[in-house]
Each structure stands twice: as C-alpha cells, then as structure tokens.
Design a protein around this motif. Structure first.
Motif, mmCIF file in Angstrom:
data_model
loop_
_atom_site.group_PDB
_atom_site.id
_atom_site.type_symbol
_atom_site.label_atom_id
_atom_site.label_comp_id
_atom_site.label_asym_id
_atom_site.label_seq_id
_atom_site.Cartn_x
_atom_site.Cartn_y
_atom_site.Cartn_z
ATOM 1 N N ASN A 66 0.822 -1.205 0.000
ATOM 2 C CA ASN A 66 0.000 0.000 0.000
ATOM 3 C C ASN A 66 0.862 1.263 0.000
ATOM 4 O O ASN A 66 0.554 2.231 -0.697
ATOM 5 N N ARG A 67 1.930 1.259 0.754
ATOM 6 C CA ARG A 67 2.825 2.416 0.786
ATOM 7 C C ARG A 67 3.462 2.635 -0.581
ATOM 8 O O ARG A 67 3.601 3.770 -1.040
ATOM 9 N N ARG A 68 3.814 1.539 -1.258
ATOM 10 C CA ARG A 68 4.440 1.641 -2.578
ATOM 11 C C ARG A 68 3.461 2.160 -3.631
ATOM 12 O O ARG A 68 3.815 2.992 -4.470
ATOM 13 N N THR A 69 2.222 1.674 -3.595
ATOM 14 C CA THR A 69 1.260 2.037 -4.642
ATOM 15 C C THR A 69 0.463 3.291 -4.326
ATOM 16 O O THR A 69 -0.017 3.961 -5.235
ATOM 17 N N ASN A 70 0.265 3.562 -3.045
ATOM 18 C CA ASN A 70 -0.503 4.734 -2.605
ATOM 19 C C ASN A 70 -1.919 4.754 -3.208
ATOM 20 O O ASN A 70 -2.445 5.787 -3.582
ATOM 21 N N LEU A 71 -2.536 3.562 -3.276
ATOM 22 C CA LEU A 71 -3.869 3.454 -3.877
ATOM 23 C C LEU A 71 -5.005 3.515 -2.863
ATOM 24 O O LEU A 71 -6.168 3.611 -3.245
ATOM 25 N N GLY A 72 -4.669 3.420 -1.593
ATOM 26 C CA GLY A 72 -5.728 3.402 -0.587
ATOM 27 C C GLY A 72 -5.164 3.420 0.811
ATOM 28 O O GLY A 72 -4.059 3.900 1.036
ATOM 29 N N TYR A 73 -5.942 2.852 1.733
ATOM 30 C CA TYR A 73 -5.575 2.853 3.147
ATOM 31 C C TYR A 73 -5.753 1.445 3.712
ATOM 32 O O TYR A 73 -6.775 0.806 3.473
ATOM 33 N N ALA A 74 -4.762 1.003 4.485
ATOM 34 C CA ALA A 74 -4.803 -0.319 5.108
ATOM 35 C C ALA A 74 -5.116 -0.156 6.594
ATOM 36 O O ALA A 74 -4.744 0.846 7.217
ATOM 37 N N PHE A 75 -5.809 -1.161 7.149
ATOM 38 C CA PHE A 75 -6.266 -1.106 8.537
ATOM 39 C C PHE A 75 -5.961 -2.411 9.244
ATOM 40 O O PHE A 75 -6.008 -3.484 8.640
ATOM 41 N N ASP A 76 -5.708 -2.311 10.551
ATOM 42 C CA ASP A 76 -5.403 -3.505 11.338
ATOM 43 C C ASP A 76 -6.656 -4.100 11.960
ATOM 44 O O ASP A 76 -7.772 -3.610 11.763
ATOM 45 N N SER A 77 -6.455 -5.154 12.728
ATOM 46 C CA SER A 77 -7.578 -5.923 13.263
ATOM 47 C C SER A 77 -8.366 -5.208 14.352
ATOM 48 O O SER A 77 -9.439 -5.679 14.736
ATOM 49 N N SER A 78 -7.889 -4.106 14.852
ATOM 50 C CA SER A 78 -8.640 -3.380 15.878
ATOM 51 C C SER A 78 -9.609 -2.359 15.284
ATOM 52 O O SER A 78 -10.303 -1.667 16.013
ATOM 53 N N THR A 79 -9.691 -2.286 13.949
ATOM 54 C CA THR A 79 -10.531 -1.298 13.277
ATOM 55 C C THR A 79 -11.923 -1.859 13.001
ATOM 56 O O THR A 79 -12.061 -2.927 12.429
ATOM 57 N N GLY A 80 -12.934 -1.097 13.403
ATOM 58 C CA GLY A 80 -14.311 -1.495 13.138
ATOM 59 C C GLY A 80 -14.868 -0.766 11.922
ATOM 60 O O GLY A 80 -14.615 0.424 11.725
ATOM 61 N N PHE A 81 -15.631 -1.482 11.119
ATOM 62 C CA PHE A 81 -16.328 -0.925 9.959
ATOM 63 C C PHE A 81 -17.808 -1.225 10.104
ATOM 64 O O PHE A 81 -18.182 -2.368 10.373
ATOM 65 N N LYS A 82 -18.645 -0.203 9.905
ATOM 66 C CA LYS A 82 -20.094 -0.430 9.914
ATOM 67 C C LYS A 82 -20.512 -0.767 8.491
ATOM 68 O O LYS A 82 -20.494 0.075 7.597
ATOM 69 N N ARG A 100 -12.822 6.132 -1.924
ATOM 70 C CA ARG A 100 -13.922 5.798 -0.996
ATOM 71 C C ARG A 100 -13.636 6.345 0.402
ATOM 72 O O ARG A 100 -14.527 6.859 1.065
ATOM 73 N N TRP A 101 -12.385 6.228 0.862
ATOM 74 C CA TRP A 101 -12.033 6.740 2.186
ATOM 75 C C TRP A 101 -12.101 8.266 2.215
ATOM 76 O O TRP A 101 -12.641 8.858 3.140
ATOM 77 N N ASP A 102 -11.582 8.900 1.174
ATOM 78 C CA ASP A 102 -11.576 10.368 1.126
ATOM 79 C C ASP A 102 -12.988 10.948 1.035
ATOM 80 O O ASP A 102 -13.208 12.095 1.412
ATOM 81 N N ALA A 103 -13.955 10.168 0.555
ATOM 82 C CA ALA A 103 -15.341 10.637 0.454
ATOM 83 C C ALA A 103 -16.047 10.659 1.811
ATOM 84 O O ALA A 103 -17.107 11.281 1.944
ATOM 85 N N LEU A 104 -15.473 10.018 2.826
ATOM 86 C CA LEU A 104 -16.086 10.010 4.161
ATOM 87 C C LEU A 104 -15.849 11.327 4.878
ATOM 88 O O LEU A 104 -14.806 11.957 4.712
ATOM 89 N N ARG A 109 -14.986 9.060 9.923
ATOM 90 C CA ARG A 109 -13.680 8.420 10.070
ATOM 91 C C ARG A 109 -13.319 8.195 11.542
ATOM 92 O O ARG A 109 -12.534 7.309 11.852
ATOM 93 N N GLN A 110 -13.861 9.012 12.428
ATOM 94 C CA GLN A 110 -13.527 8.922 13.842
ATOM 95 C C GLN A 110 -14.244 7.789 14.558
ATOM 96 O O GLN A 110 -13.808 7.343 15.611
ATOM 97 N N LYS A 111 -15.368 7.348 14.030
ATOM 98 C CA LYS A 111 -16.111 6.250 14.659
ATOM 99 C C LYS A 111 -15.897 4.995 13.817
ATOM 100 O O LYS A 111 -14.790 4.746 13.362
ATOM 101 N N PHE A 112 -16.904 4.189 13.625
ATOM 102 C CA PHE A 112 -16.795 3.022 12.757
ATOM 103 C C PHE A 112 -17.232 3.461 11.369
ATOM 104 O O PHE A 112 -18.404 3.730 11.133
ATOM 105 N N ALA A 113 -16.268 3.560 10.462
ATOM 106 C CA ALA A 113 -16.546 4.075 9.121
ATOM 107 C C ALA A 113 -17.707 3.303 8.491
ATOM 108 O O ALA A 113 -17.704 2.077 8.486
ATOM 109 N N PRO A 114 -18.702 4.023 7.954
ATOM 110 C CA PRO A 114 -19.873 3.370 7.368
ATOM 111 C C PRO A 114 -19.610 2.891 5.941
ATOM 112 O O PRO A 114 -20.109 3.451 4.978
#
Length: 192
Positions: A66-82, A100-104, A109-114
């Motif tokens: 992800n760092r090499r391509t800069n196409l999006g955002y990666a998240f770890d196992s503690s992240t909740g998504f609605k 999609r992330w930038d449209a939020l 972004r501060q809670k569980f991203a919908p």
C-alpha cells in the motif's frame, strides 16, 4: 469456542444503536467486540501469539504494498467498519480505496466508518469456527467487499472470495495469493 456462548443479545424493548455500541467499545477498549446485522454483540477473544505473529507479518506485507502504490488505506484488526447491513466488523486486515475513504466525513472516520472494505483478510485461530468465518466472508461480499482471503491454517486452506460470487480454494504448505485487480501487483506467498 461456540459463537453463541460469546454473543450478547439486546433486550427486546431496546436496540443497541450505533452511538451506544461505539461508546461501549470505547469504554471496554481491552475487549474486542463486533456487532452482527441483528444487533447482537459478539465477544471476540484475543488470538494466540502464533496467530498474532502471522497476522502481523501479513499486515506488514500489505502495508508495504500500500505504501508503494498509494492506492488506498490499510487497517489492522482493531478497526471497526459499519457495513451496509448495520453489522460492525473488524477483519484481521482491511483495505479501502483512496477515493472511498476520502469521500467520508471526518466524523465518519472517527467512529466506525460506514462502509465495507474493498479487501479483507480473516485468519482462523484455534478459537474460531470455520463456518462462522465463512459466514462472515459471505457477509463482507454481500456488503460490497471486492476480494477476501480466509486463511485457515488449521485446515491448510485459503478460501478466496470474489465479488462475482466465486470462491476459490487453495491448498498446500505454501500458497501464492494475488491481489488481482483490487490490489494490483500484490503477490505474496503464505505459509499454512
């Protein structure tokens, strides 16, 4: 452990809304919780250290890509998504496209991203039932996930879930996985 033994059911007269669930998770930050589409709260036990090590190494590989391509955002196992079906899930690894992330909104972004991640990984630990993980992978796909890997080190298999409804199963001691068109140019070998 049986999933039913780890599930808290809301009272019939009151639903646990999004704000309540988020605050509950924050107040119990050392306890990993998920919510299913019916509003039930699921206690997710910590993994053993070997599964945690394995998950971290996989996350690092995806993070480097992800760092090499800069196409999006990666998240770890503690992240909740609605998810669109109202479930709140925390995949072991998740990735969302930049647009999609930038449209939020900042508040979202501060809670569980919908939103449902574009890519998810679930790694089966000794406390996980394979059927429950397969159901979760179907749920991700039904809610818009484009590619998912369910890594079952116990059964020495990887289940690849695609947006088109197909499921490919790879078996062996070492399996080569591709990010396909979702994570272009990502290829990695995983030991099972």
């Amino acid at each position: 452990m049986d999933l039913e033994l780890r599930t808290l059911h809301p009272p019939r007269y009151r639903e646990f809304d999004d704000d309540f669930f988020f605050e509950l998770c924050q107040a119990n930050e050392t306890t990993k919780l998920e919510r299913d589409a019916n509003g039930n709260i699921i206690l997710v036990p910590p993994t053993g250290t070997e599964t945690g090590r394995y998950s971290f190494e996989l996350s690092v590989e995806i993070g480097f890509w992800n760092r090499r391509t800069n196409l999006g955002y990666a998240f770890d196992s503690s992240t909740g998504f609605k998810l669109p079906n109202s479930a709140v899930r925390s995949p072991d690894v998740a990735w969302v496209t930049k647009d999609r992330w930038d449209a939020l909104s900042e508040q979202d972004r501060q809670k569980f991203a919908p939103l449902c991640p574009d890519f998810v990984v679930e790694i089966r630990s000794s406390s996980d039932e394979l059927k429950a993980l397969k159901d979760k992978m179907e749920e991700y796909r039904d809610n818009g996930c484009r590619l998912g890997w369910l890594i079952d080190r116990i059964g020495k298999q990887v289940f690849i879930y695609r947006q088109n409804g197909s499921i490919e199963i790879k078996e062996g001691a070492i399996v080569t996985l591709s990010g396909e068109d979702v994570l272009p140019d990502l290829t990695m070998q995983v030991n099972l």
